[in-house]
Write a protein that holds these residues in place. Structure first.
Motif, PDB file in Angstrom:
ATOM      1  N   ARG A  86     -35.286  25.737  32.059  1.00 23.59           N
ATOM      2  CA  ARG A  86     -35.159  24.918  33.278  1.00 23.59           C
ATOM      3  C   ARG A  86     -36.083  23.711  33.219  1.00 23.59           C
ATOM      4  NH1 ARG A  86     -34.112  30.046  36.220  1.00 23.59           N
ATOM      5  NH2 ARG A  86     -36.356  30.414  36.235  1.00 23.59           N
TER       6      ARG A  86
ATOM      7  N   ASP B  46     -25.330  33.806  37.743  1.00 23.75           N
ATOM      8  CA  ASP B  46     -26.468  32.900  37.569  1.00 23.75           C
ATOM      9  C   ASP B  46     -26.138  31.481  38.013  1.00 23.75           C
ATOM     10  OD1 ASP B  46     -28.222  34.799  36.590  1.00 23.75           O
ATOM     11  OD2 ASP B  46     -27.869  34.313  34.488  1.00 23.75           O
ATOM     12  N   TYR B  47     -24.855  31.132  37.936  1.00 23.35           N
ATOM     13  CA  TYR B  47     -24.451  29.754  38.235  1.00 23.35           C
ATOM     14  C   TYR B  47     -23.718  29.628  39.563  1.00 23.35           C
ATOM     15  CZ  TYR B  47     -25.639  29.094  33.350  1.00 23.35           C
ATOM     16  OH  TYR B  47     -26.318  29.047  32.166  1.00 23.35           O
TER      17      TYR B  47
ATOM     18  N   HIS C 110     -37.731  29.848  32.140  1.00 19.32           N
ATOM     19  CA  HIS C 110     -38.619  28.818  32.709  1.00 19.32           C
ATOM     20  C   HIS C 110     -38.713  27.635  31.749  1.00 19.32           C
ATOM     21  CE1 HIS C 110     -40.055  31.195  36.147  1.00 19.32           C
ATOM     22  NE2 HIS C 110     -40.011  32.242  35.330  1.00 19.32           N
TER      23      HIS C 110
ATOM     24  N   GLU D 138     -25.476  31.965  44.674  1.00 24.27           N
ATOM     25  CA  GLU D 138     -26.744  32.683  44.736  1.00 24.27           C
ATOM     26  C   GLU D 138     -27.559  32.518  43.453  1.00 24.27           C
ATOM     27  OE1 GLU D 138     -25.947  36.759  45.683  1.00 24.27           O
ATOM     28  OE2 GLU D 138     -24.204  36.214  46.888  1.00 24.27           O
TER      29      GLU D 138
ATOM     30  N   THR E  97     -29.610  30.827  40.083  1.00 17.92           N
ATOM     31  CA  THR E  97     -30.806  29.975  39.946  1.00 17.92           C
ATOM     32  C   THR E  97     -30.738  29.076  38.716  1.00 17.92           C
ATOM     33  OG1 THR E  97     -31.951  31.713  38.699  1.00 17.92           O
ATOM     34  CG2 THR E  97     -32.259  31.687  41.095  1.00 17.92           C
TER      35      THR E  97
END
Length: 452
Positions: free
Chosen positions: A406, A23-24, A403, A27, A29
Motif C-alpha cells: 500500500r 479485499d477490493y 503495508h 468492506e 482495504t
C-alpha cells in the motif's frame, strides 16, 4: 474513462486470479489499480499517476512495457498469419523458434514441445516422463519427487508436485501421490554454514528418497536456485550438480522448471547453467515472450523423443494438445525477445544491475526485523520477522507485507509481496536510479509494516 469508473465496472464482473475479492469490495482495504497503458518500467493509470513495475507484471516482462522491437514484430506477423493448427501444419516462426531454443539451452536438449502457459508446460513434462517409462516397459515408474516449499503451477498435475499449502491444501483429494523431500533452502543455514554446505547436507534426504523410490519414481521436479512463489527462498547450485548425478545413477528423470528463473533472471540465460547441468526436461514460459503473449516450451532429449516415435498401431504417441499451440504471434514475440538477447549485452548489464541492487539492499541486513536479504541475479528478496534472533515470523494473518504494498502505491511503485517477503524482480530496462527509488520506497514500507 477514469480510475473510479473502471474499478466499479470491474467489481461488477471480474473474478481476479490469486485474490480474495472481498479485499477490493466495499468492506475491503486494498486498492484496485486500473492501468491504461505501459511504457518501459512504468504503468500508467487513467488519472495520470504512474507506478514502477518492480515485479515485471508477475515476472513476465523482460524488456519493458510497449517495447517497440517486440511490438513491431508482432504487428508484422499479424498481417501474415495469426494462427494455424499445429497438428499436421507448420510455419516459419515456430520452426525458427524451436531451432533457436535448442541452440541456447543446455546441450542435449534437442526436441521442443510447445504449450500455452507455464502450468501447461509442467503438465507436459510430467505426462511425458510418465509416458516415456510406459513406452520403454517400465510402467511401475509412476510417482514424482518434489521439494518442500516448491511451486509449479495451478493445474492439478502441476499443483500435485507443488508444496505451498495456500494454493494446494484445498484440492488435496484430487492430487497425485507424490514424494516430498526437504528443500535445500539457504535460509535454514546453521552458524558457520555456507549455502553450499546446506545444499550438501540437505541432499542426503534426496539421496535417500531416490534410493528408496527409484523403481517407482518417474522424475524429480525442481525450480533451479529460486523457489519463487515459495517466498523467494533460494539455494546453492551445488544441489543441482548433486541432483543430476544422482538422477542418472538411479535412473530417474530430472525436470527443471525454469518458468520463472529462465531468460536471464539468475545472471545466466538459464539457471541450470549455474550447475552446470542438462535436465531431461526444461520447462520455459513467462520471459519466453517477454510478457507479450502466453506461450510455454518444454525441451527434452532425443532419447525421450525416440521412445514415442513408433508405428501408429502401437499407440505410443504423445496425445497432448492445446488449440493455440505454436501460435505464430507468440512465436514472433519470442523470436523478437531472443533477438534482443542476441544484439544487446543483456546479461552483462543484468550483472551490473544485480550488483547495484545488492549494494542498495545491504543496509537492510542490519534491520531489527529483517531476517534475511537474499539474491540470485535480478531476483532479490527481503524477509520480515517478528524476532530477528529467533527468526520468529509474524503471524500470517497480520499480512504485514501489504503495508509495503500500500505504501508503494502512494509513492508510485508496484511492490506486490509474498506474505511477509518483499521482493524485486524488475524489467531488465530498469536504471540504477530507479533501483535506488524502489529500495527507498521498500525501506519506508518496511518501517510502516513493522510498526503496524
Amino acid at each position: 474513462m477514469d480510475n473510479n469508473t473502471l474499478k466499479q465496472r470491474d467489481l461488477r464482473t471480474l473474478w481476479h486470479p490469486c485474490t480474495q475479492m472481498k479485499d477490493y469490495g466495499e468492506e475491503g482495504t486494498l486498492p484496485l489499480l486500473p492501468i491504461q497503458r505501459g511504457e518501459g518500467v512504468w504503468l500508467y493509470d487513467f488519472d495520470g499517476n504512474r507506478y514502477l513495475d518492480a515485479i515485471s507484471s508477475w515476472w513476465v516482462n523482460l524488456f519493458g512495457h510497449a517495447n517497440p522491437r517486440i511490438g513491431n514484430a508482432v504487428k508484422e506477423q499479424l498481417d501474415q498469419l495469426e494462427h494455424v493448427i499445429l497438428a499436421g501444419c507448420t510455419h516459419e516462426p515456430v520452426v525458427e523458434l524451436c531451432e533457436r531454443l535448442i541452440d541456447i539451452t543446455p546441450e542435449g536438449l534437442d526436441r521442443v514441445f510447445l504449450a500455452d502457459n507455464g502450468s501447461a508446460g509442467v503438465e507436459v513434462a510430467l505426462k511425458m516422463s510418465f509416458h516415456y517409462w510406459r513406452n520403454v516397459d517400465r510402467p511401475q515408474k509412476t510417482r514424482f519427487i518434489r521439494l518442500s516449499n516448491s511451486y509449479h503451477g495451478e493445474t492439478l498435475g502441476a499443483l500435485s508436485v507443488s508444496d505451498v499449502p495456500l494454493y494446494s491444501a484445498t484440492y488435496e483429494p484430487l492430487m497425485l501421490d507424490v514424494i516430498t523431500v526437504p528443500a535445500p533452502d539457504c535460509f535454514d543455514r546453521e552458524d558457520g554454514e555456507t549455502c553450499a554446505d546446506v545444499a550438501r547436507r540437505q541432499f542426503d534426504h534426496m539421496e535417500q528418497a531416490l534410493a528408496e523410490h527409484a523403481d517407482e519414481a518417474a522424475a524429480v521436479i525442481v525450480e533451479p536456485l529460486v523457489q519463487c512463489a515459495g517466498h523467494m527462498r533460494m539455494y546453492d547450485p551445488e544441489y543441482l550438480r548433486l541432483l543430476r548425478e544422482a538422477c542418472d545413477r538411479h535412473g530417474v528423470h530430472l525436470i527443471a522448471d525454469e518458468i520463472a528463473v529462465g531468460f536471464g533472471r539468475t545472471g545466466t540465460l538459464f539457471a541450470c547453467e549455474h550447475g552446470p547441468i542438462t535436465p531431461d526436461f526444461m520447462c520455459l514460459s513467462k520471459g519466453l515472450t517477454a510478457g507479450y503473449l502466453p506461450m510455454a516450451a518444454v525441451l527434452t532429449t532425443d532419447t525421450i523423443y525416440q521412445a514415442f516415435y513408433d508405428d501408429y498401431e502401437k499407440l505410443n504417441m504423445f496425445l497432448h494438445s492445446h488449440s493455440y499451440t505454436g501460435n505464430p504471434l507468440a512465436c514472433r514475440a519470442a523470436l523478437a525477445t531472443l533477438d534482443i538477447f542476441d544484439s544487446d549485452p543483456v546479461l552483462e548489464r543484468n550483472r551490473e544491475l544485480a550488483a547495484h541492487i545488492d549494494k542498495r539492499l545491504e543496509p537492510l541486513r542490519e534491520h531489527p526485523h529483517v531476517a534475511d536479504v537474499r539474491q540470485h541475479g535480478m531476483i532479490a528478496a527481503v524477509e520480515l520477522v517478528q524476532d530477528k534472533s529467533r527468526r520468529t515470523p509474524y503471524p500470517w494473518q497480520e499480512r504485514r507485507g501489504l503495508h509495503i504494498y500500500r505504501h508503494g502505491l502512494t509513492r508510485g511503485a508496484l511492490l506486490r509481496p509474498l506474505g511477509n517477503v518483499s521482493y524485486l524482480m524488475p524489467p531488465y530496462v530498469i536504471t540504477e536510479e530507479q533501483i535506488d527509488f524502489l529500495v527507498e520506497v521498500m525501506t519506508e514500507g518496511i518501517e510502516k509494516a513493522v510498526r503496524a
